[in-house]
Design an enzyme around this catalytic site. Structure first.
Site, PDB file in Angstrom:
ATOM      1  N   ASP A 106       0.884  -1.197   0.040  1.00  0.00           N
ATOM      2  CA  ASP A 106      -0.065   0.067   0.147  1.00  0.00           C
ATOM      3  C   ASP A 106       0.896   1.125   0.056  1.00  0.00           C
ATOM      4  O   ASP A 106       2.105   1.049  -0.068  1.00  0.00           O
ATOM      5  CB  ASP A 106      -1.126  -0.138   1.008  1.00  0.00           C
ATOM      6  N   HIS A 120      -2.621   3.308  -4.845  1.00  0.00           N
ATOM      7  CA  HIS A 120      -2.019   2.724  -3.444  1.00  0.00           C
ATOM      8  C   HIS A 120      -0.450   2.244  -3.657  1.00  0.00           C
ATOM      9  O   HIS A 120      -0.333   1.209  -3.050  1.00  0.00           O
ATOM     10  CB  HIS A 120      -2.949   1.745  -2.825  1.00  0.00           C
ATOM     11  N   GLU A 175      -9.886   3.335  -5.675  1.00  0.00           N
ATOM     12  CA  GLU A 175      -9.356   4.712  -5.126  1.00  0.00           C
ATOM     13  C   GLU A 175      -7.863   5.086  -5.936  1.00  0.00           C
ATOM     14  O   GLU A 175      -6.875   5.181  -5.212  1.00  0.00           O
ATOM     15  CB  GLU A 175      -8.774   4.533  -3.749  1.00  0.00           C
TER      16      GLU A 175
END
Length: 510
Positions: A180, A250, A314
């Site tokens: 991440d 990420h 995202e």
């Protein structure tokens, strides 16, 4: 409490069918196992689970009174179901596949006195199980638990313990979130800086509340040998480890290690010390695709899971909107604009995985944006799961309001710090219907199952992880294996089941 309560009153998850009989069978020093061809892994598991507390050797004998048998004719039990018959003089555990036997071993373990789960010798206990007949098979083939080790690293010894706790509850997918913005935990031989640099998060200043910054130095990564051994350990317990390598968003930890993979190659970045969504994303030039393929090749070497999770959600567009390379890619591929690059990127990576015999999995923000060969992990809204299922995609229902364990378990002010947001209570998890009412038969068949998620911004220690996980994972296990069950029935069995968690020294919410 009776020393031998009715089996149905104690088992979590609830078996499909169960009939009690009078009497008990007792495991003792003379108990022997009769093991059919192919059933040896179940025998090894039974011995390893019972030995610490009971000290029983459970050696093999052709006339053994505990029979573990694979029978391919038991087709009605599927790949994970089992039949268990316990009489005063014998125990018979049968399944069509080894996975069923492994789950049946966990049921035997739950039927024994609670002290059988203790990690140290327990003298003076009669290791008896009640006579019963159980036929059991799961409602869903996917019953998972995701653990984020990117934000807060956990040593592999703890991951093995987590696997043990999943297996006890017949959870069969351990979703390991390895990368991440805040850390990269898996080694890749061709890119050693991923762990050398990406595995280390420097100390940073915090804001007034500490809500958005970590503020502490943090580091850790696994060796290839550790991950390979973890996969084998989990498989011996009926659990598949599914890796997650995030892309194209990420990825701040990867870009801190290799800036040329980003949209501004001359920029020097740090592993992100903040929580939330970072706006740095992978570039879309060929070097990036080569990087992704190389990383995923190593991932596939280490993890034989049929599924590989590549994140996918995202992904801010800011950098692509200002990148000449991204503009050129949009033009070359005939895309509508920078927003279409995410689907294009995932499509390229997904085809690489399917070409290697694996199925890509991605987080879905709407249920309609992932390429058609992806398994859709729908987290924002249950309707997104149905949208994907109606499109013909397989779905894992992971609605955050019922499966995200980083949210508080109650409104009690004494609860430890968690993700800010509404409570996700034990009853919320238990009451979540993986297949909502009114779902068509065709769409329902596309719902593989469900899983919990534990993001670790505010969970750095095993004690905190287990407090957030239990007993809510018990409710998810019940839903995934047994389907809908009455709340009071579940609560009654859970009250007894928490004694097992205590025996395993699990810190859990009462």
């Amino acid at each position: 409490m009776s020393p031998h309560p009715l089996p149905l009153a104690t088992l979590v998850p609830r078996p499909t069918t169960i009939r009690t009989r009078p009497g008990h069978f007792t495991f003792d020093l003379d108990t022997r196992l009769r093991v059919s061809e192919g059933a040896e892994p179940a025998a090894r598991l039974l011995r390893s689970l019972l030995s610490p507390a009971t000290g029983l050797p459970l050696r093999h004998a052709e006339d053994g009174t505990v029979v573990l048998a694979l029978d391919p004719a038991l087709t009605g039990l599927g790949s994970e179901g089992y039949g268990l018959t316990i009489g005063p003089q014998s125990v018979l555990l049968r399944a069509a596949h080894i996975g069923g036997l492994l789950h049946g071993v966990q049921t035997i373990r739950q039927l024994l006195p609670v002290r059988a789960l203790a990690p140290t010798p327990q003298p003076g206990v009669h290791w008896s199980v009640p006579c019963t007949e159980i036929t059991d098979a799961p409602r869903h083939p996917w019953r998972g638990a995701m653990l984020d080790v990117a934000r807060h690293f956990q040593p592999v010894a703890y991951l093995r313990r987590y696997v043990d706790l999943l297996a006890l509850h017949k959870i069969n997918v351990f979703h390991l979130h390895l990368t991440d913005d805040q850390g990269w935990r898996m080694p890749v031989a061709a890119y050693p800086k991923l762990t050398e640099i990406g595995g280390h998060r420097a100390q940073s200043a915090t804001d007034a509340t500490g809500d958005r910054y970590d503020g502490t130095e943090h580091a850790g990564s696994y060796t290839r040998a550790e991950l390979t051994a973890l996969v084998e350990y989990a498989a011996a317990r009926g659990v598949t480890v599914m890796p997650e390598i995030e892309m194209p968003g990420h990825v701040r930890a990867a870009l801190a290690a290799y800036p040329h993979l980003g949209n501004d190659p001359g920029r020097t970045l740090e592993v992100w010390p903040r929580w939330g969504v970072c706006d740095t994303v992978l570039g879309v030039h060929e070097d990036v695709l080569d990087f992704c393929r190389t990383v995923l090749e190593e991932v596939m070497d280490v993890f034989p899971s049929p599924y590989v999770h590549i994140g996918g959600d995202e992904c801010p567009l800011t950098e692509w909107e200002h990148s000449p390379d991204a503009t050129a890619r949009v033009r070359a591929e005939g895309l509508s604009g920078p927003a279409a690059l995410r689907g294009w990127f995932l499509g390229r990576v997904g085809k690489f995985l399917t070409g290697n015999g694996r199925r890509p999995v991605g987080w879905a923000e709407t249920g309609t944006e992932l390429p058609e060969d992806f398994v859709v992990m729908a987290w924002r809204d249950p309707t997104h799961a149905l949208a994907a299922a109606h499109r013909g995609q397989d779905v894992v229902n992971a609605h955050y309001r019922a499966t995200y364990l980083d949210y508080p378990q109650s409104a009690d002010r004494q609860e430890p710090r968690t993700q800010s947001g509404a409570v996700v209570s034990l009853r919320d998890v238990h009451g979540d219907d993986t297949i909502p009412a009114g779902t068509s038969e065709d769409a329902a068949a596309r719902v593989l199952g469900t899983q919990t998620q534990l993001w670790t911004e505010y969970a750095a220690t095993p004690e905190r992880l287990e407090y957030l996980t239990f007993p809510r994972l018990c409710a998810l296990a019940e839903r995934g294996w047994s389907g809908p069950t009455a709340w009071e029935d579940f609560r009654s069995r859970l009250r007894r089941h928490t004694a097992r968690l205590d025996a395993l020294e699990v810190r859990h919410r009462s």
